[in-house]
Design an enzyme around this catalytic site. Structure first.
Site, short mmCIF file in Angstrom:
data_model
loop_
_atom_site.label_atom_id
_atom_site.label_comp_id
_atom_site.label_asym_id
_atom_site.label_seq_id
_atom_site.Cartn_x
_atom_site.Cartn_y
_atom_site.Cartn_z
N CYS A 112 0.85 -1.20 0.00
CA CYS A 112 0.00 0.00 0.00
C CYS A 112 0.89 1.25 0.00
O CYS A 112 1.85 1.33 0.76
CB CYS A 112 -0.91 -0.02 1.22
SG CYS A 112 -2.03 1.39 1.23
N CYS B 261 0.36 4.91 6.91
CA CYS B 261 -0.27 4.74 8.23
C CYS B 261 0.69 3.97 9.15
O CYS B 261 1.04 2.82 8.87
CB CYS B 261 -1.59 3.98 8.09
SG CYS B 261 -2.60 4.59 6.71
N CYS C 196 0.24 0.27 10.31
CA CYS C 196 -0.23 -0.74 9.38
C CYS C 196 0.86 -1.63 8.78
O CYS C 196 1.82 -1.15 8.17
CB CYS C 196 -1.02 -0.08 8.26
SG CYS C 196 -1.81 -1.32 7.20
N CYS D 133 -16.80 -9.07 5.36
CA CYS D 133 -16.14 -7.77 5.16
C CYS D 133 -14.86 -7.97 4.34
O CYS D 133 -14.00 -8.77 4.73
CB CYS D 133 -15.76 -7.15 6.49
SG CYS D 133 -17.13 -7.05 7.64
N CYS E 27 -19.68 -5.98 3.38
CA CYS E 27 -19.00 -4.74 3.78
C CYS E 27 -17.68 -4.70 3.02
O CYS E 27 -17.08 -5.74 2.77
CB CYS E 27 -18.73 -4.75 5.28
SG CYS E 27 -17.81 -3.31 5.85
N CYS F 39 -19.58 2.24 8.32
CA CYS F 39 -18.83 1.59 9.39
C CYS F 39 -17.61 2.47 9.61
O CYS F 39 -16.75 2.57 8.73
CB CYS F 39 -18.43 0.17 8.97
SG CYS F 39 -17.31 -0.63 10.12
N ARG G 125 -18.20 -2.21 17.65
CA ARG G 125 -17.48 -3.47 17.44
C ARG G 125 -16.20 -3.54 18.25
O ARG G 125 -15.34 -2.65 18.16
CB ARG G 125 -17.16 -3.68 15.95
CG ARG G 125 -16.45 -5.02 15.73
CD ARG G 125 -16.26 -5.37 14.27
NE ARG G 125 -17.53 -5.41 13.59
CZ ARG G 125 -17.79 -4.76 12.46
NH1 ARG G 125 -16.86 -4.04 11.89
NH2 ARG G 125 -18.96 -4.84 11.90
N1 SAM Z 1 -6.65 0.59 2.93
C1 SAM Z 1 -7.95 0.91 3.36
C2 SAM Z 1 -7.96 2.08 4.28
O1 SAM Z 1 -7.04 2.25 5.06
O2 SAM Z 1 -8.92 2.85 4.25
C3 SAM Z 1 -8.69 -0.25 3.97
C4 SAM Z 1 -7.94 -1.28 4.81
S1 SAM Z 1 -7.23 -0.68 6.34
C5 SAM Z 1 -6.18 -2.00 6.82
C6 SAM Z 1 -8.61 -0.73 7.46
C7 SAM Z 1 -8.40 -0.29 8.90
O3 SAM Z 1 -7.71 -1.29 9.62
C8 SAM Z 1 -7.58 0.94 9.15
O4 SAM Z 1 -8.31 2.12 8.95
C9 SAM Z 1 -7.22 0.78 10.62
O5 SAM Z 1 -8.20 1.42 11.42
C10 SAM Z 1 -7.27 -0.73 10.83
N2 SAM Z 1 -5.92 -1.25 11.14
C11 SAM Z 1 -4.90 -1.44 10.29
N3 SAM Z 1 -3.81 -1.90 10.92
C12 SAM Z 1 -4.14 -2.03 12.23
C13 SAM Z 1 -3.43 -2.44 13.39
N4 SAM Z 1 -2.14 -2.81 13.33
N5 SAM Z 1 -4.08 -2.45 14.56
C14 SAM Z 1 -5.38 -2.07 14.63
N6 SAM Z 1 -6.09 -1.67 13.58
C15 SAM Z 1 -5.48 -1.63 12.37
FE1 SF4 Z 2 -2.83 1.27 3.32
FE2 SF4 Z 2 -2.83 0.13 5.70
FE3 SF4 Z 2 -3.17 2.75 5.51
FE4 SF4 Z 2 -5.14 1.07 4.64
S1 SF4 Z 2 -4.40 1.33 6.73
S2 SF4 Z 2 -4.32 2.89 3.61
S3 SF4 Z 2 -3.87 -0.62 3.90
S4 SF4 Z 2 -1.32 1.61 4.93
#
Ligand code: SAM
Ligand code: SF4
Ligand code: DTB
Length: 355
Positions: free
Chosen positions: A60, A64, A67, A104, A135, A195, A267
């Site tokens: 990606c 973030c 992530c 989802c 979802c 959501c 949730r």
């Molecule tokens: N890439 C898309 C986005 O970020 O909008 C969708 C997938 S992203 C992985 C979905 C959500 O997963 C993120 O917004 C975050 O809130 C949650 N998430 C990701 N990594 C996480 C982690 N290590 N611990 C807890 N929540 C996490």
């Molecule tokens: Fe990409 Fe992870 Fe951020 Fe979603 S949460 S935009 S998968 S880096």
């Protein structure tokens, strides 16, 4: 028939100090208040069960910090291209057979490319044909993309605010808070259910947890589903190391979300693998009424399905077959009760068999 609006006090004008005062109450007072609100609108012994699948994993471009799927961090994650439709539908069938009512699908994208939309829309149609709620979480959406997803029958779109506006820049630099709010507005305008929640335990201050919930609670319409994720620390991410959130502060966050958004499903989301059963029970007591169910979240572990079934049995929790806040009447209620019983017998079958 839904509950009459007159019976509900649903506010969208919360003030920072009011929300902070909710958080700062003695723990028992807060849990009692949350449980009272919960019981006004939901069956307190029913929890909605969703299963997650990563339909496109890793690489990606976003940064973030929490992530494992960002291409900025070396987390050793195996990347995967967008899955075939058949593969996704096989997973959805297995989730349904195991007792999930919502499927989802998440993709590690900044936003979906137009060339992928056709593929993704077919996944939605396939999941709907199985009789499950659907979802998706695919990143930022334009108005047109949200409408296309709604047209295919998508029920929910997940897009989190993640934290307060003030702390946000410490966590993500590649898209703004306003970008997120814009996507959420597009999702709403297309008639999809929202959501939207966040992550706690990322080193934020207590005021940031107030700030996150304030943003959600003061939306014109509350998200139907509010995932509260507890950070899953993943090796290689910038948040790999840090002070863990006090478990009681996590429970407080759930309780305040329940009080502020009385008819939303809250949730108990990522982070359950690191929680003991007593902590999960406290989260349900505080008003959580939805979980992710199945061995994996997107890329990290989640409790085994049978462990969750056994936990539900020990706590006397039923899995939600239909939206428990709808309050059906008469014949509809009798029919739904029968369906609910059959659904729960099926849900608990494995757990009982393995005892
Ligand atoms: N890439 C898309 C986005 O970020 O909008 C969708 C997938 S992203 C992985 C979905 C959500 O997963 C993120 O917004 C975050 O809130 C949650 N998430 C990701 N990594 C996480 C982690 N290590 N611990 C807890 N929540 C996490
Ligand atoms: Fe990409 Fe992870 Fe951020 Fe979603 S949460 S935009 S998968 S880096
Ligand atoms: C949400 O709020 N949490 C889920 C879902 N929405 C997409 C994702 C949690 C991801 C946890 C880290 C992982 O497994 O990659």
């Amino acid at each position: 028939m839904g509950l009459g609006a007159d019976k509900l006090e649903i506010r969208h004008n919360w003030q920072f100090d009011e929300v902070k005062a909710l958080f700062d109450q003695p723990f028992s007072d807060l849990i009692f208040q949350a449980q009272c609100v919960h019981r006004q609108h939901f069956d307190p012994n029913t929890v909605q069960v969703s299963t997650l699948l990563s339909i496109k994993t890793g690489s990606c471009p976003e940064d973030c910090k929490y992530c494992p799927q960002s291409n900025r961090y070396d987390t050793g994650l195996e990347k995967e291209a967008l899955l075939e439709i058949e593969t996704v539908l096989e997973e959805a069938k297995a989730a349904k057979a195991s007792g999930a009512t919502r499927f989802c699908m998440g993709a590690a994208w900044r936003s979906p490319k137009q060339k992928d939309m056709h593929h993704v829309l077919q996944m939605v149609r396939g999941v709907k044909e199985l009789g499950m709620e659907s979802c998706m979480t695919l990143g930022m959406l334009s108005v047109d993309q949200a409408e296309e997803l709604a047209g295919a029958g998508l029920d929910y779109y997940n897009h989190n605010l993640d934290t307060s506006p003030e702390y946000y820049c410490d966590i993500i630099s590649t898209r703004s808070y306003q970008d997120r709010l814009d996507t959420l507005a597009n999702v709403r305008a297309a008639g999809l259910k929202v959501c939207c929640g966040g992550i706690v335990g990322m080193g934020e201050q207590p005021d940031d947890r107030v700030g996150l919930l304030l943003q959600l609670a003061n939306m014109e319409e509350h998200p139907e589903s509010v995932p509260i994720n507890r950070l899953v620390r993943v090796e290689g991410t910038p948040l790999e190391v840090g002070d863990d959130l006090d478990p009681f502060d996590f429970i407080r966050t759930i309780a305040v979300a329940r009080i502020l958004m009385p008819i939303s499903h809250v949730r108990l989301s990522a982070g359950r693998e690191e929680m003991n059963e007593q902590m999960q029970a406290l989260a349900f007591l505080a008003g959580a009424n939805s979980i992710f169910y199945g061995e994996k979240l997107l890329t990290t572990p989640n409790p085994a399905a049978n462990k969750d079934k056994q936990l539900f049995q020990r706590l006397g929790i039923n899995s939600e077959k239909y939206e428990s806040q709808r309050c059906p009447q008469g014949d509809e209620l009798a029919l739904l009760d029968k369906l609910e019983k059959a659904h729960n017998d099926a849900f608990f079958y494995d757990a009982t068999a393995s005892k």
